[in-house]
Design an enzyme around this catalytic site. Structure first.
Site, mmCIF file in Angstrom:
data_model
loop_
_atom_site.group_PDB
_atom_site.id
_atom_site.type_symbol
_atom_site.label_atom_id
_atom_site.label_comp_id
_atom_site.label_asym_id
_atom_site.label_seq_id
_atom_site.Cartn_x
_atom_site.Cartn_y
_atom_site.Cartn_z
ATOM 1 N N ARG A 57 -23.530 -14.520 8.570
ATOM 2 C CA ARG A 57 -22.084 -14.437 8.865
ATOM 3 C C ARG A 57 -21.463 -15.816 8.690
ATOM 4 O O ARG A 57 -20.372 -15.968 8.162
ATOM 5 C CB ARG A 57 -21.817 -13.894 10.280
ATOM 6 C CG ARG A 57 -20.343 -14.048 10.679
ATOM 7 C CD ARG A 57 -19.892 -13.230 11.882
ATOM 8 N NE ARG A 57 -20.875 -13.121 12.930
ATOM 9 C CZ ARG A 57 -21.248 -14.114 13.760
ATOM 10 N NH1 ARG A 57 -20.683 -15.306 13.659
ATOM 11 N NH2 ARG A 57 -22.169 -13.905 14.675
ATOM 12 N N TYR A 109 3.447 -5.602 -0.381
ATOM 13 C CA TYR A 109 2.381 -4.602 -0.423
ATOM 14 C C TYR A 109 2.390 -3.824 0.902
ATOM 15 O O TYR A 109 2.521 -4.429 1.984
ATOM 16 C CB TYR A 109 1.047 -5.327 -0.625
ATOM 17 C CG TYR A 109 -0.167 -4.441 -0.508
ATOM 18 C CD1 TYR A 109 -0.467 -3.509 -1.499
ATOM 19 C CD2 TYR A 109 -1.016 -4.536 0.585
ATOM 20 C CE1 TYR A 109 -1.574 -2.698 -1.385
ATOM 21 C CE2 TYR A 109 -2.127 -3.735 0.704
ATOM 22 C CZ TYR A 109 -2.400 -2.815 -0.289
ATOM 23 O OH TYR A 109 -3.504 -2.013 -0.173
ATOM 24 N N ASP A 181 0.546 -14.267 -2.195
ATOM 25 C CA ASP A 181 -0.399 -13.208 -2.538
ATOM 26 C C ASP A 181 -0.432 -13.150 -4.067
ATOM 27 O O ASP A 181 0.524 -12.706 -4.706
ATOM 28 C CB ASP A 181 0.071 -11.883 -1.933
ATOM 29 C CG ASP A 181 -0.897 -10.728 -2.206
ATOM 30 O OD1 ASP A 181 -1.667 -10.817 -3.186
ATOM 31 O OD2 ASP A 181 -0.869 -9.741 -1.456
ATOM 32 N N LYS A 206 -8.957 -5.997 -6.806
ATOM 33 C CA LYS A 206 -8.127 -5.662 -7.971
ATOM 34 C C LYS A 206 -8.651 -6.394 -9.210
ATOM 35 O O LYS A 206 -9.774 -6.181 -9.604
ATOM 36 C CB LYS A 206 -6.675 -5.963 -7.653
ATOM 37 C CG LYS A 206 -6.230 -5.488 -6.250
ATOM 38 C CD LYS A 206 -6.298 -3.978 -6.060
ATOM 39 C CE LYS A 206 -6.163 -3.545 -4.604
ATOM 40 N NZ LYS A 206 -5.003 -4.030 -3.889
HETATM 41 C C1 LIG Z 1 -4.655 -4.200 -2.538
HETATM 42 C C2 LIG Z 1 -3.747 -5.298 -2.160
HETATM 43 C C3 LIG Z 1 -3.897 -5.964 -0.947
HETATM 44 C C4 LIG Z 1 -4.926 -5.563 0.087
HETATM 45 O O1 LIG Z 1 -6.218 -5.776 -0.350
HETATM 46 P P1 LIG Z 1 -7.493 -4.881 0.089
HETATM 47 O O2 LIG Z 1 -8.590 -5.482 -0.674
HETATM 48 O O3 LIG Z 1 -7.181 -3.464 -0.255
HETATM 49 O O4 LIG Z 1 -7.623 -5.053 1.571
HETATM 50 C C5 LIG Z 1 -3.035 -7.010 -0.668
HETATM 51 N N1 LIG Z 1 -2.060 -7.372 -1.533
HETATM 52 C C6 LIG Z 1 -1.881 -6.751 -2.706
HETATM 53 C C7 LIG Z 1 -0.792 -7.195 -3.616
HETATM 54 C C8 LIG Z 1 -2.707 -5.688 -3.060
HETATM 55 O O5 LIG Z 1 -2.502 -5.053 -4.220
#
Ligand SMILES: *Cc1c(COP(=O)(O)O)cnc(C)c1O
Length: 393
Positions: A57, A109, A181, A206
């Site tokens: 961890r 998001y 982000d 993603k």
């Molecule tokens: C999918 C996504 C998230 C969240 O990420 P997870 O891996 O699903 O927890 C945050 N910001 C954006 C722009 C996303 O597309």
């Protein structure tokens, strides 16, 4: 054999860093793919005297490889990996204190909005959604206790573009942290730290992973204090990714540059097709010259990405029909992987924001344009659109 393959890591190109940073050949065997380290605990020399690792961890060699590689791609001094994008975001929000206030995009998001609204607001963290494409709007909602501006650009699902450099200058004058982000752009197309952001977060689920087979998150920063706190939270709250997940993201990013280039060209062609179709009322793609954020995107990005959204003339019924009748574009949430996906934000990814100021147009469709043969993608969309009603609902 342990000789680093990046003699001049700072100047190595993006693709070189994506393939080699943090992953020199295994010193024990020379394996060019370092072994995945599944151990949860590590033998100690004597009581309290250990090598680099003691418990997984707190630190794990495969996770270190991933953190080194992704930090290098964002050209950041520090990188911290998490079990998901939202775990990464949650760790970043722990930089704030009870009573602090954040400003977030009005089309953040859905999960980001939910984290602010349902987890952190009850815990005493205020937030205001605003149109961050306008400094005037930001000025209007600014409070004495505003400590963070949360940027998402391109945003989800409206693909609006926020000027990172301008917002960062504005926020820094007032002593607030700027978080970006960077999930939609990926570090290949945009490096927010370069434009003055303090912290970058990613959903590695993603484009970084890129193959729809791993959930992960990441935080990058040049700020030593922020990094220390995020690293502390990673261990103390424990939202860590497992070694196999780290390996899958590492494997994914090796082809990030190639994939992003093709995502961009396929998406540009899809945007052009949509722009000329009578069933489509408007197309949201930052690469289109008439997109309101086009000039800023040109300046701060090196490509416009693989996401395209559009509004149907026939509103929600037409949108549902198109989502139902496409076949190569698979109806599913998520984005950023090799396969093309289609979704209806109002009822799917943004349902958690449906009754909020962040609600999206029910006639909106979001595409994650994948890497299939372009001609097949265009044929699939054309067939789906030709069946949609072009009359107003
Ligand atoms: C999918 C996504 C998230 C969240 O990420 P997870 O891996 O699903 O927890 C945050 N910001 C954006 C722009 C996303 O597309």
């Amino acid at each position: 054999m342990s000789r680093a393959r990046l003699p001049d890591a700072e100047h190595a190109g993006f693709e070189t860093r994506a393939i080699h940073a943090g992953q020199p050949p295994d010193p024990a065997t020379g394996a060019v793919v370092p072994p995945v380290s599944f151990a949860t605990t590590f033998a100690q020399e004597s009581v309290g005297e250990h090598h680099e690792y003691e418990y997984s961890r707190s630190g794990n060699p495969t996770r270190t490889a991933l953190e080194t590689c992704l930090a290098s791609l964002e050209q950041a001094a520090h990188g911290v990996a998490f079990a998901s994008g939202l775990a990464a975001e949650d760790a970043v929000l722990r930089l704030l204190r009870q009573g602090d206030h954040a400003i977030i995009p009005n089309d953040a998001y859905g999960g980001t909005y939910r984290l602010f609204d349902k987890v952190w607001l009850p815990a005493g963290l205020g937030y205001t959604p605003a149109d961050l494409t306008s400094l005037d709007r930001i000025r209007e909602v600014w409070q004495d206790r505003t400590r963070m501006v949360w940027i998402e650009t391109p945003s989800n699902p409206l693909l609006s573009i926020i000027d990172i450099e301008a917002v960062a200058a504005f926020a820094h004058e007032r002593g607030a942290l700027v978080v970006v982000d960077n999930t939609f752009a990926s570090p290949y197309l945009q490096q927010p730290l370069h434009w003055g952001a303090d912290v970058v977060v990613h959903s590695s689920t993603k484009y970084l992973g890129g193959h729809s087979d791993v959930v992960g998150g990441f935080v990058a920063t040049d700020d030593d204090e922020v990094a220390t706190r995020i690293r502390f939270v990673q261990n103390a709250a424990g939202g860590v990714p497992g070694p196999m997940d780290c390996y899958l993201v590492l494997r994914g990013v090796k082809t990030l540059a190639l994939r992003m280039d093709r995502h961009c060209t396929n998406a540009a062609a899809v945007a052009e097709l949509l722009s000329g179709h009578p069933a489509v009322a408007s197309v949201l793609y930052p690469g289109l010259p008439d997109h309101p954020g086009h000039q800023v995107a040109r300046h701060q990005m090196t490509g416009y990405g693989g996401m395209v959204s559009f509004v149907l003339v026939g509103g929600e019924p037409a949108a549902l029909e198109v989502a139902r009748s496409s076949s190569l574009f698979t109806l599913a949430e998520s984005l950023g992987a090799v396969e093309s996906l289609i979704e209806h934000p109002h009822r799917m990814t943004h349902a958690s924001a449906a009754d909020s100021p962040l609600a999206v147009d029910p006639g909106l469709i979001r595409l994650s344009v994948g890497l299939e043969t372009l001609r097949d993608l265009l044929a699939d969309l054309t067939a789906a659109l030709d069946g949609a009603d072009t009359r107003l609902p």
